[in-house]
Each structure stands twice: as structure tokens, then as C-alpha cells.
Design an enzyme around this catalytic site. Structure first.
Site, short mmCIF file in Angstrom:
data_model
loop_
_atom_site.label_atom_id
_atom_site.label_comp_id
_atom_site.label_asym_id
_atom_site.label_seq_id
_atom_site.Cartn_x
_atom_site.Cartn_y
_atom_site.Cartn_z
N SER A 1 0.89 -1.22 -0.14
CA SER A 1 0.10 0.05 0.11
C SER A 1 0.81 1.33 0.03
O SER A 1 0.42 2.26 -0.71
CB SER A 1 -0.90 0.00 1.25
N THR B 1 -6.07 -3.52 7.23
CA THR B 1 -5.97 -4.67 6.56
C THR B 1 -6.26 -5.89 7.73
O THR B 1 -6.33 -5.59 8.91
CB THR B 1 -4.88 -5.09 5.71
N LYS C 1 -10.13 -5.42 10.32
CA LYS C 1 -11.24 -4.85 9.37
C LYS C 1 -12.39 -4.67 10.11
O LYS C 1 -13.31 -3.66 9.91
CB LYS C 1 -11.68 -5.52 8.04
N ASP D 1 -13.24 -2.71 -0.88
CA ASP D 1 -12.77 -3.88 -1.67
C ASP D 1 -13.53 -4.35 -3.02
O ASP D 1 -12.90 -4.79 -3.81
CB ASP D 1 -12.55 -5.29 -0.61
N GLY E 1 -17.32 -16.16 3.50
CA GLY E 1 -16.67 -15.36 4.77
C GLY E 1 -16.54 -14.07 4.49
O GLY E 1 -17.35 -13.25 3.62
N ARG F 1 -18.19 -24.25 1.57
CA ARG F 1 -18.12 -25.62 2.22
C ARG F 1 -19.07 -25.93 3.14
O ARG F 1 -20.01 -26.89 3.27
CB ARG F 1 -16.67 -25.65 2.74
N LYS G 1 -23.91 -21.23 5.75
CA LYS G 1 -23.33 -19.68 5.56
C LYS G 1 -23.55 -18.99 4.16
O LYS G 1 -23.91 -18.03 4.09
CB LYS G 1 -21.61 -19.84 5.92
N TYR H 1 -3.33 -12.37 -4.28
CA TYR H 1 -2.20 -12.10 -5.43
C TYR H 1 -0.77 -12.51 -4.69
O TYR H 1 -0.68 -13.45 -3.66
CB TYR H 1 -2.09 -10.63 -5.66
P1 ATR Z 1 -12.05 -14.08 4.72
O1 ATR Z 1 -12.29 -12.99 5.69
O2 ATR Z 1 -10.70 -14.34 4.21
O3 ATR Z 1 -13.14 -14.58 3.93
P2 ATR Z 1 -13.13 -16.28 6.56
O4 ATR Z 1 -14.16 -15.30 7.06
O5 ATR Z 1 -12.67 -16.88 7.52
O6 ATR Z 1 -12.14 -15.48 5.91
O7 ATR Z 1 -13.87 -17.24 5.21
C1 ATR Z 1 -12.91 -18.27 4.91
C2 ATR Z 1 -13.81 -18.92 3.60
O8 ATR Z 1 -13.10 -19.87 3.00
C3 ATR Z 1 -15.07 -19.72 4.37
O9 ATR Z 1 -15.98 -19.55 3.23
C4 ATR Z 1 -14.46 -20.92 4.37
O10 ATR Z 1 -15.48 -22.13 4.41
P3 ATR Z 1 -16.24 -22.35 5.60
O11 ATR Z 1 -17.49 -21.29 5.83
O12 ATR Z 1 -16.95 -23.51 5.23
O13 ATR Z 1 -15.29 -22.33 6.77
C5 ATR Z 1 -13.58 -21.07 2.89
N1 ATR Z 1 -12.55 -22.16 3.17
C6 ATR Z 1 -11.40 -21.92 3.74
N2 ATR Z 1 -10.66 -23.29 3.79
C7 ATR Z 1 -11.49 -23.98 2.99
C8 ATR Z 1 -11.28 -25.18 2.23
N3 ATR Z 1 -9.98 -26.03 2.59
N4 ATR Z 1 -12.05 -25.73 1.51
C9 ATR Z 1 -13.24 -24.95 1.42
N5 ATR Z 1 -13.54 -23.81 1.77
C10 ATR Z 1 -12.53 -23.15 2.42
#
Ligand code: ATR
Length: 267
Positions: A16, A61, A65, A101, A128, A151, A155, A215
């Protein structure tokens, strides 16, 4: 002079300061943009201290956040829907929280990559914070359909329900991703961090624009996309620069040339 910064932990890797210094040179304003390492449990104190010293705005970051959202006294619609803040502007007694974002992603897709999203089918992987941060600006482009697959199916369903008032969206479990054709796939999961590709049919990548919000080096998602005949494979560098451009404009009222900076960083 604009006294600006980025707060994070860790923060050493952040691009940044480089990006904002280039923007400042482009538009001819004086900017001092520093990296601020805040202790994990003391974001509020660090941010307040920066403002006390004359800071008029900053980026936020990982992992602050949501702390930044709570720190702000006013929120833009982007910040409200994201539930997170990546840009703060100090205006008198007001601490305005914004989230650039999603605007960054949309500007990279539409301006830099020339993709008109208005008639496209978009598949977002993950539910997420990253997905929450990009959904409103994406839906504002009026895609034909925006699907959120996660997954944990519940959610994705909850997130799609939250955003249903802004556009056509639905949520489901990753196992329900079909081989049917989609135009754009956005990886908003953190699965790449563990070096994993998600379990979805290879054929969905065929002919699709595959965009990873991360990235740096090619992620497992990007490698998968290349192997499975994606029409374009893109990492999140353009989004990083475009979210910075939107923040820069929020602070200074001046629009920088993001493409020139993306080019400089790629060279
Ligand atoms: P961020 O703020 O980066 O979005 P987060 O809120 O922890 O981080 O969300 C991570 C996302 O990546 C979620 O959608 C998570 O799926 P779950 O809600 O089922 O936990 C997904 N994720 C992380 N690792 C994963 C994996 N190995 N396979 C599938 N989804 C994954």
C-alpha cells in the site's frame, strides 16, 4: 499534506505505501503514507493515536477490518453491507468507515479486464468476510445471476439471503456446484492458504474467467483454472490497486490512474 497509513498485523509485506506514493505523484498531492503495526489487541488505541498525531485517513487490513468497523462513527453502505471497514477518513469529529474492496474488484473486472458483468453468470466460492465485502458492488453491476457456493452450505444460504434485496443471488454448498457453464468464477475462500483446491467439477472452469482475490504466486485455484481451459486466469493484484485507488479518491477527491500502477507493479 495528507497523513495516511495502513494498519495491520503483520504489515511488513504491504504494497500500500508504494501504491499510494505512486498515486500521489500522479495527481500532484503531498502524501505521507506509513505502515503501522498495531498490537493484535490494541487496534483502537493505535488508530486513535495516529489520528491524534494528525492522521486524516488510513487503510485497514487483516486482522483489524471488524475492529475498524467498530471504531468508525459513520458507515458507508459498502461498509454496512460488508460488516467490515478497510478505509477510514477523519472528517472533523466524524470517523467515516468505508469498504473499497468490492469497488476494487468490480473496477478491475470492468475497467482493466474489460468485462461487462451485466449479463454474466457469476459463481463466488466462499462465504466469509471476503465474500461479504465484494457482494454489494458485484450485485450493483446487475449480473444475470450471482451464485455463492461454500463448504458450509448454511453460511452461503444466509449470506445470499442477506443480500437478496440488492440483486439476484442464491447460496448453496460446494457439492452442489454443477458442471454447467458460468462466465466468471471468483475464489473468495482462504483455501489457497493451505495449498488446497476446492472439490468442484473441473468442467465449470471451461471458458470461464477465473479470478482469485489473492495475489502473489499462482494459487491452487489459478493452477486448476489454467489446467481446465479457463478463458482468463487472474490474480488479485488489480483489485488491490483498485481498492487503493478508491480509498485514495475517498481521501483526496482525486482519481488516480490505477492501470499505470498495476503495470508498474507487474514490470
Ligand atoms: P475471509 O475473511 O478471508 O473471507 P473467513 O471469514 O475465515 O476468511 O472465510 C474463509 C472462507 O474460506 C470460508 O467460506 C471457508 O469455508 P467455511 O465457511 O466452510 O469455513 C472457506 N474455506 C477455507 N478453507 C477452505 C477449504 N479448505 N475448503 C473449502 N473452503 C474453505
Amino acid at each position: 499534506m495528507y497523513k495516511l497509513a495502513v494498519f495491520g498485523n503483520p504489515i511488513e509485506h504491504s504494497l500500500s505505501p508504494t501504491i499510494h506514493t505512486l498515486f500521489a505523484q500522479q495527481v500532484g498531492v503531498k502524501v505521507q503514507y506509513t505502515k503501522e503495526l498495531a498490537p493484535i489487541d490494541a487496534f483502537t488505541e493505535s488508530a486513535a493515536n495516529f489520528i491524534q498525531k494528525g492522521g486524516i485517513g488510513f487503510n485497514i487490513t487483516i486482522p483489524f477490518k471488524i475492529d475498524a468497523f467498530n471504531f468508525a462513527t459513520q458507515h458507508t453502505l459498502n461498509a454496512q453491507t460488508a460488516g467490515a471497514v478497510n478505509t477510514i477518513k477523519v472528517d472533523g469529529n466524524m470517523i467515516i468507515g468505508e469498504n473499497t474492496d468490492g469497488t476494487g474488484l468490480v473496477n478491475d473486472l470492468t475497467k482493466n479486464l474489460g468485462i461487462d458483468l451485466s449479463d454474466k453468470t457469476v459463481l463466488i466460492l466462499g462465504s466469509g468476510g471476503a465474500t461479504r465485502g465484494i457482494l454489494l458492488p458485484l450485485l450493483q453491476q446487475n449480473p444475470a445471476r450471482t451464485m455463492v457456493a461454500n463448504r458450509t452450505a448454511s453460511k452461503a444460504i444466509a449470506l445470499a439471503n442477506d443480500f437478496a434485496k440488492y440483486g439476484k443471488t442464491c447460496g448453496f454448498g460446494l457439492e452442489k456446484v454443477k458442471s454447467e457453464r458460468v462466465d466468471v468464477i471468483i475464489n473468495a475462500t482462504s483455501a489457497s492458504l493451505s495449498g488446497k483446491m476446492l472439490d468442484i467439477p473441473n468442467s465449470v472452469a471451461n471458458g470461464a474467467i477465473c479470478y482469485d482475490l489473492m495475489y502473489g504466486k499462482a494459487t491452487p485455484f489459478m493452477q486448476w483454472a489454467k489446467k481446465n481451459n479457463a478463458s482468463k486466469v487472474v490474480n488479485g493484484l488489480g483489485m488491490l490497486v483498485e481498492q487503493a485507488a478508491a480509498a485514495f479518491e475517498f481521501w483526496t477527491g482525486k482519481q488516480p490512474n490505477a492501470q499505470a500502477v498495476i503495470k508498474a507493479l507487474n514490470d
